[in-house]
Write a protein that holds these residues in place. Structure first.
Motif, PDB file in Angstrom:
ATOM      1  N   VAL A  16     -36.473  24.427  66.434  1.00 10.00           N
ATOM      2  CA  VAL A  16     -35.436  24.789  65.464  1.00 10.00           C
ATOM      3  C   VAL A  16     -35.828  24.230  64.107  1.00 10.00           C
ATOM      4  CG1 VAL A  16     -33.522  24.875  67.127  1.00 10.00           C
ATOM      5  CG2 VAL A  16     -34.080  22.725  65.997  1.00 10.00           C
ATOM      6  N   ASN A  17     -35.165  24.716  63.064  1.00 14.42           N
ATOM      7  CA  ASN A  17     -35.257  24.115  61.741  1.00 14.42           C
ATOM      8  C   ASN A  17     -34.107  23.136  61.599  1.00 14.42           C
ATOM      9  OD1 ASN A  17     -37.486  25.465  60.540  1.00 14.42           O
ATOM     10  ND2 ASN A  17     -36.217  27.259  60.141  1.00 14.42           N
ATOM     11  N   TRP A  18     -34.406  21.872  61.320  1.00 15.56           N
ATOM     12  CA  TRP A  18     -33.365  20.879  61.035  1.00 15.56           C
ATOM     13  C   TRP A  18     -33.358  20.613  59.549  1.00 15.56           C
ATOM     14  CZ3 TRP A  18     -30.307  21.080  64.701  1.00 15.56           C
ATOM     15  CH2 TRP A  18     -30.550  20.724  66.023  1.00 15.56           C
ATOM     16  N   VAL A  19     -32.191  20.707  58.946  1.00 16.70           N
ATOM     17  CA  VAL A  19     -32.012  20.383  57.531  1.00 16.70           C
ATOM     18  C   VAL A  19     -31.431  18.987  57.453  1.00 16.70           C
ATOM     19  CG1 VAL A  19     -30.833  21.001  55.395  1.00 16.70           C
ATOM     20  CG2 VAL A  19     -31.659  22.803  56.932  1.00 16.70           C
ATOM     21  N   SER A  82     -40.852  20.697  53.255  1.00 13.51           N
ATOM     22  CA  SER A  82     -40.662  21.674  54.328  1.00 13.51           C
ATOM     23  C   SER A  82     -42.011  22.303  54.650  1.00 13.51           C
ATOM     24  CB  SER A  82     -39.657  22.754  53.902  1.00 13.51           C
ATOM     25  OG  SER A  82     -40.145  23.469  52.787  1.00 13.51           O
ATOM     26  N   THR A  86     -44.320  19.788  58.940  1.00 16.69           N
ATOM     27  CA  THR A  86     -43.182  18.951  59.327  1.00 16.69           C
ATOM     28  C   THR A  86     -42.839  19.061  60.811  1.00 16.69           C
ATOM     29  OG1 THR A  86     -41.479  20.625  58.898  1.00 16.69           O
ATOM     30  CG2 THR A  86     -42.195  19.261  57.014  1.00 16.69           C
ATOM     31  N   TYR A  87     -43.592  19.853  61.552  1.00 17.36           N
ATOM     32  CA  TYR A  87     -43.318  20.058  62.981  1.00 17.36           C
ATOM     33  C   TYR A  87     -43.408  18.740  63.746  1.00 17.36           C
ATOM     34  CZ  TYR A  87     -44.038  21.269  67.863  1.00 17.36           C
ATOM     35  OH  TYR A  87     -43.950  21.335  69.223  1.00 17.36           O
ATOM     36  N   PHE A  96     -38.990  20.650  66.657  1.00 20.90           N
ATOM     37  CA  PHE A  96     -38.312  21.035  65.434  1.00 20.90           C
ATOM     38  C   PHE A  96     -39.251  21.013  64.234  1.00 20.90           C
ATOM     39  CE2 PHE A  96     -37.721  16.534  66.109  1.00 20.90           C
ATOM     40  CZ  PHE A  96     -37.978  15.956  64.883  1.00 20.90           C
ATOM     41  N   TYR A  97     -38.840  21.773  63.224  1.00 20.05           N
ATOM     42  CA  TYR A  97     -39.431  21.735  61.892  1.00 20.05           C
ATOM     43  C   TYR A  97     -38.365  21.148  60.979  1.00 20.05           C
ATOM     44  CZ  TYR A  97     -42.965  24.911  63.694  1.00 20.05           C
ATOM     45  OH  TYR A  97     -43.983  25.475  64.421  1.00 20.05           O
ATOM     46  N   GLN A  98     -38.797  20.488  59.919  1.00 19.04           N
ATOM     47  CA  GLN A  98     -37.844  19.809  59.054  1.00 19.04           C
ATOM     48  C   GLN A  98     -37.799  20.428  57.655  1.00 19.04           C
ATOM     49  OE1 GLN A  98     -38.171  15.338  59.674  1.00 19.04           O
ATOM     50  NE2 GLN A  98     -40.038  16.084  60.645  1.00 19.04           N
ATOM     51  N   VAL A  99     -36.611  20.504  57.110  1.00 14.06           N
ATOM     52  CA  VAL A  99     -36.371  20.824  55.708  1.00 14.06           C
ATOM     53  C   VAL A  99     -35.605  19.620  55.179  1.00 14.06           C
ATOM     54  CG1 VAL A  99     -35.313  22.411  54.065  1.00 14.06           C
ATOM     55  CG2 VAL A  99     -36.251  23.292  56.237  1.00 14.06           C
TER      56      VAL A  99
END
Length: 148
Positions: A16-19, A82, A86-87, A96-99
């Motif tokens: 998922v993308n986590w903000v 981002s 960032t994985y 997850f990937y990060q923003v």
């Protein structure tokens, strides 16, 4: 309600993308506050994932209070990190990937104390003597900070 737990219950370990936010908390000697993470055992900056609909400045305040028992004063927005670098895959299998909105915090109320849940230790490090066990976002933001 716990946004991360509730979402993971629906999707499992899928990426998922986590903000979220990252706090570069600096003391008067220009040392940066890092926490030893309980999930990976490595060191990282305080911060975390925004709750559903939460403004990022509020995420910063909440995460610093939860993880270090401090309240930031006049945080300075630095940048957003981002992308594929960032994985992460945690030991429990979550991917997850990060923003990440990065903030510099030079003033705060309180005395940094680890929460014992997400972090087992808090310590200030000189920017030229950082631990090697940093996550991808932490490593990138600390390189940016050293270059300032």
């Amino acid at each position: 309600m716990n946004y991360v737990r509730d979402l993971r219950a629906l999707i499992g370990h899928a990426p998922v993308n986590w903000v979220g936010v990252c706090a570069l908390v600096l003391n008067t000697e220009n040392e940066v506050l890092l926490q030893r993470r309980t999930d990976t055992g490595g060191w990282g900056t305080p911060g975390g994932i925004a709750e559903l609909g939460e403004p990022l400045p509020e995420t910063l305040r909440r995460e610093l209070w939860e993880e270090a028992s401090i309240t930031p004063l006049n945080p300075e927005f630095l940048t957003v990190i981002s992308g594929p670098q960032t994985y992460q895959k945690l030991p429990n299998g979550d991917e997850f990937y990060q923003v990440v909105a990065v903030y510099v915090v030079r003033e705060w109320h309180g005395v940094p104390v680890p929460d014992g849940e997400e972090g087992s230790e808090l310590r200030f490090f000189r920017l030229d003597h950082l631990p090697v066990s940093l996550g991808p976002v932490d490593g990138e933001v600390l390189r940016l900070l050293r270059g300032r």
